[in-house]
Motif scaffolding. Structure first.
Motif, PDB file in Angstrom:
ATOM      1  N   MET A  50       0.819  -1.216   0.000  1.00  0.00           N
ATOM      2  CA  MET A  50       0.000   0.000   0.000  1.00  0.00           C
ATOM      3  C   MET A  50       0.860   1.276   0.000  1.00  0.00           C
ATOM      4  O   MET A  50       0.713   2.164   0.840  1.00  0.00           O
ATOM      5  N   GLU A  51       1.793   1.325  -0.936  1.00  0.00           N
ATOM      6  CA  GLU A  51       2.623   2.518  -1.078  1.00  0.00           C
ATOM      7  C   GLU A  51       2.987   2.689  -2.545  1.00  0.00           C
ATOM      8  O   GLU A  51       2.809   1.757  -3.342  1.00  0.00           O
ATOM      9  N   PHE A  52       3.454   3.856  -2.897  1.00  0.00           N
ATOM     10  CA  PHE A  52       3.932   4.024  -4.265  1.00  0.00           C
ATOM     11  C   PHE A  52       5.316   4.660  -4.263  1.00  0.00           C
ATOM     12  O   PHE A  52       5.683   5.411  -3.357  1.00  0.00           O
ATOM     13  N   HIS A  53       6.091   4.279  -5.292  1.00  0.00           N
ATOM     14  CA  HIS A  53       7.469   4.757  -5.398  1.00  0.00           C
ATOM     15  C   HIS A  53       7.534   5.731  -6.572  1.00  0.00           C
ATOM     16  O   HIS A  53       6.993   5.454  -7.644  1.00  0.00           O
ATOM     17  N   LEU A  54       8.204   6.815  -6.352  1.00  0.00           N
ATOM     18  CA  LEU A  54       8.343   7.797  -7.424  1.00  0.00           C
ATOM     19  C   LEU A  54       9.729   8.417  -7.320  1.00  0.00           C
ATOM     20  O   LEU A  54      10.080   8.983  -6.282  1.00  0.00           O
ATOM     21  N   PHE A  55      10.486   8.307  -8.394  1.00  0.00           N
ATOM     22  CA  PHE A  55      11.860   8.841  -8.418  1.00  0.00           C
ATOM     23  C   PHE A  55      12.641   8.415  -7.168  1.00  0.00           C
ATOM     24  O   PHE A  55      13.264   9.238  -6.500  1.00  0.00           O
ATOM     25  N   PHE A  56      12.537   7.147  -6.822  1.00  0.00           N
ATOM     26  CA  PHE A  56      13.300   6.538  -5.739  1.00  0.00           C
ATOM     27  C   PHE A  56      12.916   7.078  -4.357  1.00  0.00           C
ATOM     28  O   PHE A  56      13.708   7.053  -3.425  1.00  0.00           O
ATOM     29  N   ARG A  57      11.706   7.561  -4.263  1.00  0.00           N
ATOM     30  CA  ARG A  57      11.188   7.962  -2.964  1.00  0.00           C
ATOM     31  C   ARG A  57       9.885   7.202  -2.726  1.00  0.00           C
ATOM     32  O   ARG A  57       9.098   7.030  -3.657  1.00  0.00           O
ATOM     33  N   VAL A  58       9.678   6.760  -1.489  1.00  0.00           N
ATOM     34  CA  VAL A  58       8.500   5.938  -1.194  1.00  0.00           C
ATOM     35  C   VAL A  58       7.446   6.778  -0.473  1.00  0.00           C
ATOM     36  O   VAL A  58       7.761   7.473   0.494  1.00  0.00           O
ATOM     37  N   PHE A  59       6.209   6.705  -0.974  1.00  0.00           N
ATOM     38  CA  PHE A  59       5.095   7.434  -0.360  1.00  0.00           C
ATOM     39  C   PHE A  59       4.020   6.430   0.065  1.00  0.00           C
ATOM     40  O   PHE A  59       3.758   5.478  -0.674  1.00  0.00           O
ATOM     41  N   PRO A  60       3.370   6.657   1.199  1.00  0.00           N
ATOM     42  CA  PRO A  60       2.208   5.805   1.530  1.00  0.00           C
ATOM     43  C   PRO A  60       1.045   6.208   0.613  1.00  0.00           C
ATOM     44  O   PRO A  60       1.009   7.345   0.120  1.00  0.00           O
ATOM     45  N   PHE A  61       0.088   5.306   0.402  1.00  0.00           N
ATOM     46  CA  PHE A  61      -1.046   5.623  -0.472  1.00  0.00           C
ATOM     47  C   PHE A  61      -1.896   6.774   0.090  1.00  0.00           C
ATOM     48  O   PHE A  61      -2.680   7.376  -0.636  1.00  0.00           O
ATOM     49  N   THR A  62      -1.732   7.065   1.410  1.00  0.00           N
ATOM     50  CA  THR A  62      -2.485   8.193   1.980  1.00  0.00           C
ATOM     51  C   THR A  62      -2.041   9.516   1.333  1.00  0.00           C
ATOM     52  O   THR A  62      -2.770  10.492   1.355  1.00  0.00           O
ATOM     53  N   GLN A  63      -0.835   9.513   0.750  1.00  0.00           N
ATOM     54  CA  GLN A  63      -0.387  10.732   0.052  1.00  0.00           C
ATOM     55  C   GLN A  63      -0.677  10.617  -1.452  1.00  0.00           C
ATOM     56  O   GLN A  63       0.171  10.919  -2.293  1.00  0.00           O
ATOM     57  N   PHE A  64      -1.912  10.164  -1.733  1.00  0.00           N
ATOM     58  CA  PHE A  64      -2.311   9.946  -3.131  1.00  0.00           C
ATOM     59  C   PHE A  64      -2.271  11.242  -3.936  1.00  0.00           C
ATOM     60  O   PHE A  64      -2.190  11.229  -5.153  1.00  0.00           O
ATOM     61  N   TYR A  65      -2.301  12.397  -3.243  1.00  0.00           N
ATOM     62  CA  TYR A  65      -2.324  13.675  -3.961  1.00  0.00           C
ATOM     63  C   TYR A  65      -1.055  13.865  -4.795  1.00  0.00           C
ATOM     64  O   TYR A  65      -1.074  14.613  -5.772  1.00  0.00           O
ATOM     65  N   VAL A  66       0.035  13.168  -4.423  1.00  0.00           N
ATOM     66  CA  VAL A  66       1.261  13.266  -5.242  1.00  0.00           C
ATOM     67  C   VAL A  66       1.002  12.575  -6.593  1.00  0.00           C
ATOM     68  O   VAL A  66       1.354  13.098  -7.657  1.00  0.00           O
ATOM     69  N   LEU A  67       0.338  11.414  -6.527  1.00  0.00           N
ATOM     70  CA  LEU A  67      -0.016  10.700  -7.774  1.00  0.00           C
ATOM     71  C   LEU A  67      -0.998  11.519  -8.596  1.00  0.00           C
ATOM     72  O   LEU A  67      -0.929  11.549  -9.816  1.00  0.00           O
ATOM     73  N   PHE A  68      -1.909  12.177  -7.889  1.00  0.00           N
ATOM     74  CA  PHE A  68      -2.897  13.027  -8.563  1.00  0.00           C
ATOM     75  C   PHE A  68      -2.154  14.144  -9.321  1.00  0.00           C
ATOM     76  O   PHE A  68      -2.451  14.428 -10.486  1.00  0.00           O
ATOM     77  N   GLY A  69      -1.173  14.756  -8.640  1.00  0.00           N
ATOM     78  CA  GLY A  69      -0.378  15.819  -9.277  1.00  0.00           C
ATOM     79  C   GLY A  69       0.355  15.288 -10.493  1.00  0.00           C
ATOM     80  O   GLY A  69       0.409  15.928 -11.551  1.00  0.00           O
ATOM     81  N   LEU A  70       0.888  14.063 -10.360  1.00  0.00           N
ATOM     82  CA  LEU A  70       1.617  13.452 -11.482  1.00  0.00           C
ATOM     83  C   LEU A  70       0.671  13.203 -12.654  1.00  0.00           C
ATOM     84  O   LEU A  70       1.026  13.419 -13.821  1.00  0.00           O
ATOM     85  N   THR A  71      -0.559  12.748 -12.329  1.00  0.00           N
ATOM     86  CA  THR A  71      -1.547  12.487 -13.380  1.00  0.00           C
ATOM     87  C   THR A  71      -1.911  13.787 -14.100  1.00  0.00           C
ATOM     88  O   THR A  71      -1.984  13.829 -15.332  1.00  0.00           O
ATOM     89  N   ILE A  72      -2.128  14.851 -13.323  1.00  0.00           N
ATOM     90  CA  ILE A  72      -2.467  16.159 -13.935  1.00  0.00           C
ATOM     91  C   ILE A  72      -1.325  16.592 -14.867  1.00  0.00           C
ATOM     92  O   ILE A  72      -1.565  17.035 -16.001  1.00  0.00           O
ATOM     93  N   ALA A  73      -0.073  16.443 -14.383  1.00  0.00           N
ATOM     94  CA  ALA A  73       1.084  16.853 -15.201  1.00  0.00           C
ATOM     95  C   ALA A  73       1.129  16.034 -16.492  1.00  0.00           C
ATOM     96  O   ALA A  73       1.370  16.578 -17.584  1.00  0.00           O
ATOM     97  N   GLY A  74       0.880  14.706 -16.373  1.00  0.00           N
ATOM     98  CA  GLY A  74       0.927  13.824 -17.540  1.00  0.00           C
ATOM     99  C   GLY A  74      -0.165  14.151 -18.546  1.00  0.00           C
ATOM    100  O   GLY A  74       0.076  14.241 -19.756  1.00  0.00           O
ATOM    101  N   VAL A  75      -1.393  14.352 -18.014  1.00  0.00           N
ATOM    102  CA  VAL A  75      -2.527  14.660 -18.909  1.00  0.00           C
ATOM    103  C   VAL A  75      -2.293  16.011 -19.595  1.00  0.00           C
ATOM    104  O   VAL A  75      -2.526  16.164 -20.805  1.00  0.00           O
TER     105      VAL A  75
END
Ligand code: SF4
Ligand code: SF4
Length: 410
Positions: A50-75
């Motif tokens: 229940m975590e995600f890795h981004l650029f060699f940093r580990v985030f818990p899924f509770t910080q989903f807003y980082v993924l959201f930001g990444l999705t916005i940037a990608g879209v």
């Protein structure tokens, strides 16, 4: 419905370039789950932990807003590219196109030609599907490795301890990928892909598209239909721009030698109303700003944001009391570990005239844990200091200093 049977082009100016770009992207996408430093991946949506890795940093899924930001940037990046260069993503970089192109190469190599008959014909057919299925299996495996650490997966595979969840995920991934890549193919772009449906709203007059020169075509087109035969989407570019067109430019490559024989320029080519596209204009400016802000947000979260949040607040019910010749103030220290790794935290106070209670000031903080610690701060009555600094430090030397007022006698 195709007007003429499909013909897979061997080479061509754009076809060759697209193959190199496709090979690069394919290698990159396959390789991403394997790029790991100190247990942290370049990109991994680790559903097991229940975590995600981004650029060699580990985030818990509770910080989903980082993924959201990444999705916005990608879209935003995708929309920006579409506004300027049309559907180049589809024709040059989309895994759907790249993998389908690879499968067409296998097909061309194995599929029985008209003159091959009998058992040989069936053997070739079996070999063709077996090669495609093997390749699709690797792709499906790689899809799963974006959700389950591939090293862990392979280790468990070799020791026979792969979980039912991992096996089930692989099975689902394989079935979907096989149906999509072997059966559905370019129909996905036309009927299922949401991006293809959006293109009408994203195109403007200045967007670069693959287009047919109607005016010259009236006299120069030989009606050879090569541009139609090589089209993976099965469309006739001479009928104008169509939703199924993935901007692969195979039709431009097909027309090139025909027109070269006549000593003329291509009838089909990449075309835009503007010779040099304006990179910041109207809609593209808004999209560029949104994408830039989202990218800055993600970069800040990944590279600059600290894992530990600290807050110190005064206990209003325990202020400036005198106990055994000491002035005592009460505080509440909140330690919030935003990372997923356990942290060992030490708390100290300065200047040295102040004393911290409890004197044991080492805390182990689990990943994603928040603790509230009652603290007492003492100062001998004869001292005149009115403030102190609380120093909170983790084992990696990341330090936070909090300045706090000290109330004397109430
Ligand atoms: S019309 Fe041309 S550019 Fe569009 S998909 Fe067909 S071959 Fe590719
Ligand atoms: S390949 Fe060129 S010449 Fe042949 S049909 Fe298409 S546009 Fe006409």
């Amino acid at each position: 419905m195709r007007k003429v049977p499909y013909f897979h082009p061997e080479s061509g100016t754009y076809t060759n370039r697209r193959r190199w770009v496709g090979l690069f992207f394919f290698t990159f996408l396959i390789g991403v789950p394997f790029i790991v430093i100190d247990g942290a991946s370049l990109f991994l949506l680790d559903v097991v932990n229940m975590e995600f890795h981004l650029f060699f940093r580990v985030f818990p899924f509770t910080q989903f807003y980082v993924l959201f930001g990444l999705t916005i940037a990608g879209v935003a990046a995708l929309i920006y590219v579409t506004l300027i260069w049309g559907r180049v993503w589809c024709g040059w970089m989309c895994p759907q196109t790249i993998i389908t192109d690879f499968l067409r190469v296998f097909e061309k190599f194995w599929l029985p030609r008209k003159n091959i008959k009998g058992v040989k014909r069936y053997l070739r057919l079996i070999a063709s599907y077996a090669t495609m299925t093997g390749f699709v299996f690797l792709v499906a495996l790689d899809v799963v490795w974006y959700f389950i650490n591939p090293y862990d997966f392979l280790n468990r595979l070799t020791t026979g301890t792969l979980s039912a969840f991992a096996i089930g995920s692989l099975l689902v991934s394989f079935i979907i990928t096989w149906l999509d890549m072997v059966l559905v193919r370019q129909s996905f772009c036309e009927y299922l892909c949401p991006y293809a449906k959006m293109q009408g709203a994203l195109f403007s007059e200045s967007t670069t598209v693959v287009a047919y020169d109607e005016k010259r075509g009236e006299t120069d087109c030989t009606q050879c239909l090569m541009c139609v035969r090589v089209c993976p989407a099965g469309i006739d570019i001479r009928d104008g721009l169509q939703m199924s067109c993935i901007a692969c430019a195979a039709c431009a490559d097909a027309c090139e030698p025909i027109m070269a024989k006549k000593g003329k320029e291509n009838l089909v080519r990449y075309w835009s109303a503007e010779k040099i596209p304006s990179l910041i204009k109207d809609k593209s400016l808004i999209v560029a700003v949104v994408g830039l802000l989202a990218t800055i947000f993600v970069i800040w979260q990944v590279f600059f944001k600290v894992d530990l949040q600290v807050n110190l607040s005064r206990n209003p019910f325990f202020t400036g009391k005198i106990i055994d010749g000491q002035i005592v103030n009460g505080y509440t220290l909140v330690l919030d570990n935003l990372g997923s790794d356990e942290k060992r935290i030490s708390v100290s106070i300065s200047p040295s005239e102040f004393k911290l209670l409890p004197t044991v000031n080492q805390y182990n903080l689990k990943g994603n844990e928040t603790v509230r610690l009652p603290l007492m701060v003492e100062l001998p009555v004869e001292m005149t200091e009115t403030g102190f600094i609380l120093v909170v430090e983790d084992e990696e030397g990341d330090k936070k200093e909090i300045k706090q007022g000290f109330f004397r006698v109430k």
